[in-house]
Scaffold this active site. Structure first.
Site, mmCIF file in Angstrom:
data_model
loop_
_atom_site.group_PDB
_atom_site.id
_atom_site.type_symbol
_atom_site.label_atom_id
_atom_site.label_comp_id
_atom_site.label_asym_id
_atom_site.label_seq_id
_atom_site.Cartn_x
_atom_site.Cartn_y
_atom_site.Cartn_z
ATOM 1 N N GLU A 155 -4.197 -53.120 68.634
ATOM 2 C CA GLU A 155 -3.155 -52.083 68.653
ATOM 3 C C GLU A 155 -1.780 -52.677 68.354
ATOM 4 O O GLU A 155 -0.890 -51.988 67.873
ATOM 5 C CB GLU A 155 -3.190 -51.322 69.980
ATOM 6 C CG GLU A 155 -4.470 -50.517 70.082
ATOM 7 C CD GLU A 155 -4.448 -49.396 71.106
ATOM 8 O OE1 GLU A 155 -3.373 -49.071 71.633
ATOM 9 O OE2 GLU A 155 -5.543 -48.859 71.367
ATOM 10 N N CYS A 198 -17.161 -51.774 70.172
ATOM 11 C CA CYS A 198 -15.915 -51.155 70.629
ATOM 12 C C CYS A 198 -15.190 -50.659 69.389
ATOM 13 O O CYS A 198 -15.192 -51.351 68.359
ATOM 14 C CB CYS A 198 -15.073 -52.183 71.381
ATOM 15 S SG CYS A 198 -13.432 -51.596 71.821
ATOM 16 N N HIS A 227 -12.305 -50.585 68.295
ATOM 17 C CA HIS A 227 -11.240 -51.360 67.653
ATOM 18 C C HIS A 227 -11.749 -52.554 66.845
ATOM 19 O O HIS A 227 -11.045 -53.052 65.969
ATOM 20 C CB HIS A 227 -10.271 -51.894 68.713
ATOM 21 C CG HIS A 227 -9.435 -50.842 69.362
ATOM 22 N ND1 HIS A 227 -9.983 -49.791 70.059
ATOM 23 C CD2 HIS A 227 -8.095 -50.687 69.426
ATOM 24 C CE1 HIS A 227 -9.000 -49.032 70.525
ATOM 25 N NE2 HIS A 227 -7.852 -49.556 70.162
ATOM 26 N N CYS A 282 -16.077 -43.083 71.046
ATOM 27 C CA CYS A 282 -15.758 -44.177 71.971
ATOM 28 C C CYS A 282 -17.050 -44.831 72.479
ATOM 29 O O CYS A 282 -17.930 -44.132 73.008
ATOM 30 C CB CYS A 282 -14.970 -43.586 73.131
ATOM 31 S SG CYS A 282 -14.505 -44.768 74.388
ATOM 32 N N ASP A 332 -12.272 -39.766 71.384
ATOM 33 C CA ASP A 332 -12.191 -41.166 71.794
ATOM 34 C C ASP A 332 -11.152 -41.270 72.901
ATOM 35 O O ASP A 332 -10.360 -40.354 73.120
ATOM 36 C CB ASP A 332 -11.766 -42.023 70.585
ATOM 37 C CG ASP A 332 -11.573 -43.487 70.961
ATOM 38 O OD1 ASP A 332 -12.525 -44.070 71.538
ATOM 39 O OD2 ASP A 332 -10.495 -44.045 70.720
ATOM 40 N N SER A 333 -11.137 -42.414 73.568
ATOM 41 C CA SER A 333 -10.142 -42.664 74.607
ATOM 42 C C SER A 333 -8.722 -42.750 74.034
ATOM 43 O O SER A 333 -7.756 -42.688 74.783
ATOM 44 C CB SER A 333 -10.480 -43.967 75.329
ATOM 45 O OG SER A 333 -10.604 -45.017 74.394
HETATM 46 N N1 DGN Z 1 -12.524 -46.666 72.560
HETATM 47 C C1 DGN Z 1 -12.906 -47.690 73.516
HETATM 48 C C2 DGN Z 1 -14.319 -48.162 73.216
HETATM 49 O O1 DGN Z 1 -14.805 -48.047 72.087
HETATM 50 O O2 DGN Z 1 -14.980 -48.645 74.126
HETATM 51 C C3 DGN Z 1 -11.946 -48.856 73.481
HETATM 52 C C4 DGN Z 1 -10.582 -48.530 74.014
HETATM 53 C C5 DGN Z 1 -10.597 -48.403 75.508
HETATM 54 O O3 DGN Z 1 -10.692 -47.344 76.035
HETATM 55 N N2 DGN Z 1 -10.535 -49.505 76.192
#
Ligand code: DGN
Length: 258
Positions: free
Chosen positions: A149, A181, A183, A70, A7-8
């Site tokens: 976050e 997303c 989160h 992600c 993931d990012s």
């Molecule tokens: N993990 C990213 C997503 O699911 O699109 C969200 C966090 C990000 O990189 N902005």
């Protein structure tokens, strides 16, 4: 062999959480690109380059399958990447799409996600290509990621921001909303209050764990392990890597993982 998940940053831990619950005997290697987060406002080229680098790293850990946790990377990079590697790879978008299609009764589906995911149009395109009767309403909600976050998942201010983002989507009489997303499942109860009882929330993280389980079974790649039911979270072995700010990563992981 472990499953590679990336993931990012920290958000993909919501996918790891579902994998731990639903595939407790599997080992996981997770990579969170905390040095380069967010991906949600970056271009396809950049997200593709980052994703390729991470996959190369995961391959050095001898993973048997890769989960692109992600949504942004799944939407922007999956189509290219899956042609480049020899191990099975699964993203979060397609499982979320299939569930939304099964869920909707009135064929009106909302998708909330990062800016890049919404602009990629992948959720919208896949939903409509499966059923041309479907109307999709996409909405980028970029402020949700920092709010989650920050831990403000139940705050009044987050509720108000959510109302503002979702106002026009809810006006369209949707009956299903994809939390597109990583989160957003962490603010599920607040989102539920905003959308009301008539709208079903779809969590692609959960759906991905179900799809991965099926994929591993189909390919005969499951880890038989010594799965003991009463210790279900302790059977798999989990390793986490982050490209920066490991302490911050660990703090967040403590709030998300069982
Ligand atoms: N993990 C990213 C997503 O699911 O699109 C969200 C966090 C990000 O990189 N902005």
């Amino acid at each position: 062999a472990p499953i590679g998940v990336f993931d990012s940053g920290v958000g993909g831990l919501t996918v790891v959480r579902e994998l731990m619950r639903n595939l407790p005997q599997e080992n996981i290697v997770y990579f969170g690109d905390t040095a380069r987060v967010p991906y949600g406002n970056k271009s396809k080229e950049t997200v593709l380059r980052y994703s390729r680098q991470i996959i190369r790293f995961l391959e050095t850990k001898d993973v048997k399958a890769i989960v692109v946790a992600c949504n942004t990377a799944s939407a922007l990079a999956m189509d290219t990447i899956e042609k480049e590697i020899n191990i099975p790879i699964i993203g979060v978008v397609i499982p979320g799409v299939h569930t939304a299609l099964r869920t909707t009764r009135n064929n009106r589906i909302g998708v909330i996600a990062t800016d890049s995911t919404i602009k990629s149009n992948l959720y919208q395109t896949l939903l409509r290509s499966n059923n041309s009767e479907i109307t999709v309403f996409g909405k980028a909600c970029p402020l949700f990621v920092p709010l989650v976050e920050e831990g403000w998942t139940k705050d009044r201010i987050t509720y108000e921001i959510a109302c503002r983002y979702l106002d026009d989507v809810l006006d369209k009489d949707i009956d299903t909303l994809i939390m597109g997303c990583t989160h957003y499942p962490l603010m599920r109860s607040l989102l539920k209050k905003v959308v009301g009882d008539d709208v079903t929330l779809v969590n692609p993280a959960y759906e991905t764990s179900v799809a991965l389980k099926k994929l591993l079974e189909d390919l005969n790649l499951q880890n038989p392990g010594d799965f003991v039911k009463e210790k279900k979270f302790q059977c798999g072995r989990y390793r986490f890597f982050a490209s920066d700010a490991v302490e911050r990563f660990n703090t967040f992981a403590d709030t998300v993982l069982p």
